[in-house]
Write a protein that holds these residues in place. Structure first.
Motif, short mmCIF file in Angstrom:
data_model
loop_
_atom_site.label_atom_id
_atom_site.label_comp_id
_atom_site.label_asym_id
_atom_site.label_seq_id
_atom_site.Cartn_x
_atom_site.Cartn_y
_atom_site.Cartn_z
N ALA B 2 0.84 -1.20 0.00
CA ALA B 2 0.00 0.00 0.00
C ALA B 2 0.87 1.25 0.00
CB ALA B 2 -0.89 0.00 1.24
N VAL B 3 0.21 2.40 -0.28
CA VAL B 3 0.91 3.67 -0.19
C VAL B 3 1.21 3.94 1.29
CG1 VAL B 3 0.77 6.14 -0.60
CG2 VAL B 3 -0.27 4.55 -2.23
N LYS B 4 2.45 4.28 1.60
CA LYS B 4 2.84 4.48 3.01
C LYS B 4 3.51 5.82 3.19
CE LYS B 4 3.80 -0.40 3.45
NZ LYS B 4 4.82 -1.37 3.15
N PHE B 5 3.61 6.27 4.45
CA PHE B 5 4.47 7.42 4.71
C PHE B 5 5.76 6.88 5.33
CE2 PHE B 5 2.74 7.07 8.89
CZ PHE B 5 3.57 7.76 9.75
N GLN B 8 5.94 5.22 8.87
CA GLN B 8 5.28 3.91 8.92
C GLN B 8 6.21 2.83 8.35
OE1 GLN B 8 2.00 3.74 6.23
NE2 GLN B 8 1.05 1.99 7.20
#
Lengths: 119, 289
Positions: B2-5, B8
């Motif tokens: 998934a898209v993460k920052f 994270q």
């Protein structure tokens, strides 16, 4: 065996999570809720070891439910399972409120089980 | 997947603990002041001026700096001065972790490279948006992430069609929607046929067949699919510096005549073609003004 409560407004996700959790002998799903308000009620009723909860839900969202659950049972292990896990503010708020971990959707079976075992 | 920052990613990789991350975020919050806080610190406005701007913002939806200029408290040049100062002094999460002694600079470089590689598959490809549509990069990203998730989550092979402005959505058996607020005000809608819905359901439920599944579960799978897409859109928007909130997914009632784009919205449609000739649509209703 650790008891697990699943809280997600999506029947599909709840079913998928239930299948993953029950596939490991160390865990057993004891109940499912569809929103944050149900999570609080079901926690009082079943006293689960672990709660896997979505963030974006109708009636009461996951972060509001998490705040309430932490006030009621500060030792409860809550994991947020959410499509919003990659939003820094949401992730940080969940951890600050007492969530033990945040799993982003889409998730993979191995990651979910690994994380549950780490708790 | 998934898209993460970045923070994270660091916790997931075991490079930092949750406590380290929270301490770094606290340091960031103390360092990266908001526009109103920064302008007071720079001595360009008083706290009373800030309060005046906040009061005026309750009646008109303007950024803090724009409102302060409108009220004649500061000039455009001073707004730029503050923005430049904010940009030049911004503390990134990795730098905060280095300042706290959790990571050294060399390790940070390695982890940043690993993060970029992990997120490479979510770098947007070029999608043409019609002229005069505001926030074009956001709509390009919305379409791009939808396409990527259709492939990765639902396992659907397709060809995207050209984006166009529409006034009506054709009738489809299932139309699922979610709301966006914050940086943009819009509705995200995915309209699919029964066969496409079943493809999505198979993937979401991780089942070989969904023939015996009730309609409610099949429709719910489409709702969950758009929930995953929109959550990742919010994450990607945050990476780009925009805050987007999403509402829970719902099924749109379609009486068989399609769905009209409301008059105060612009309808932006992205047709999606399957190899068997079938077509379904991603549409966004963007609030005007």
């Amino acid at each position: 065996m650790k008891s697990v409560l699943i809280v997600d407004d999506s029947i599909a996700v709840a079913r998928q999570l239930e299948k993953i959790v029950n596939s490991d002998d160390a865990f057993e799903v004891v109940a499912q809720g569809r929103n944050g308000a149900e999570a609080i009620k079901l926690c009082q009723q079943h006293k689960p070891d672990i709660v896997c909860m979505d963030m974006n839900m109708p009636v009461m969202d996951g972060l509001t439910a998490l705040r309430n659950l932490m006030q009621l049972t500060p030792d409860l292990k809550v994991v947020m399972v959410t499509s919003l896990g990659g939003v820094g503010d949401k992730y940080t708020e969940a951890i600050r409120l007492g969530a033990k971990d945040v799993i982003s959707k889409p998730f993979e079976k191995d990651n979910v089980l690994e994380m549950l075992k780490r708790l | 997947m998934a898209v993460k920052f970045f923070g994270q990613f660091l916790v997931e990789k075991g490079a930092v603990s949750r406590i380290d991350l929270l301490q770094a975020i606290d340091l960031q919050e103390k360092t990266n002041l908001k526009f109103g806080e920064m302008i007071v610190k720079m001595g360009l406005m008083s706290s009373a001026d800030v309060e005046r701007v906040h009061m005026a913002q309750r009646n008109e939806d303007l950024h803090f700096g724009d409102m302060a200029v409108k009220l004649g408290i500061i000039t455009d040049e001073q707004v730029q001065q503050v923005l430049t100062h904010q940009r030049n002094n911004h503390l990134y999460i990795g730098e905060a972790l280095v300042q706290l002694g959790v990571l050294d600079k060399e390790k940070l470089e390695d982890l940043l490279a690993a993060f970029k590689k992990d997120q490479q598959s979510y770098v947007s490809e070029k999608i043409e948006i019609p002229a005069n549509i505001p926030h074009k990069p956001i709509w390009e990203m919305v379409a791009d992430l939808t396409y990527k998730m259709l492939t990765r989550v639902a396992g659907i092979s397709f060809r995207p069609g050209p984006c166009s402005i529409v006034e009506k959505l054709p009738s489809r058996p299932v139309i699922a929607e979610m709301g966006f607020s914050g940086a943009v005000s819009a509705r995200y809608l995915l309209s699919v046929s029964e066969s496409t819905r079943n493809l999505v359901a198979k993937a979401i439920l991780d089942e070989d067949s969904v023939e015996d599944e009730p309609e409610e579960v099949l429709d719910d799978s489409v709702k969950e699919f758009i929930n995953i897409v929109c959550g990742n859109i919010a994450a990607k928007a945050a990476q780009l510096g925009h805050s987007i909130d999403i509402t829970p997914p719902e099924i749109v009632e379609d009486n068989g005549s399609g769905v009209d784009v409301p008059q105060d919205h612009t309808g932006l449609m992205f047709p999606i073609y399957l190899s068997d000739g079938e077509v379904f649509e991603l549409t966004v209703f963007i609030a005007k003004g």
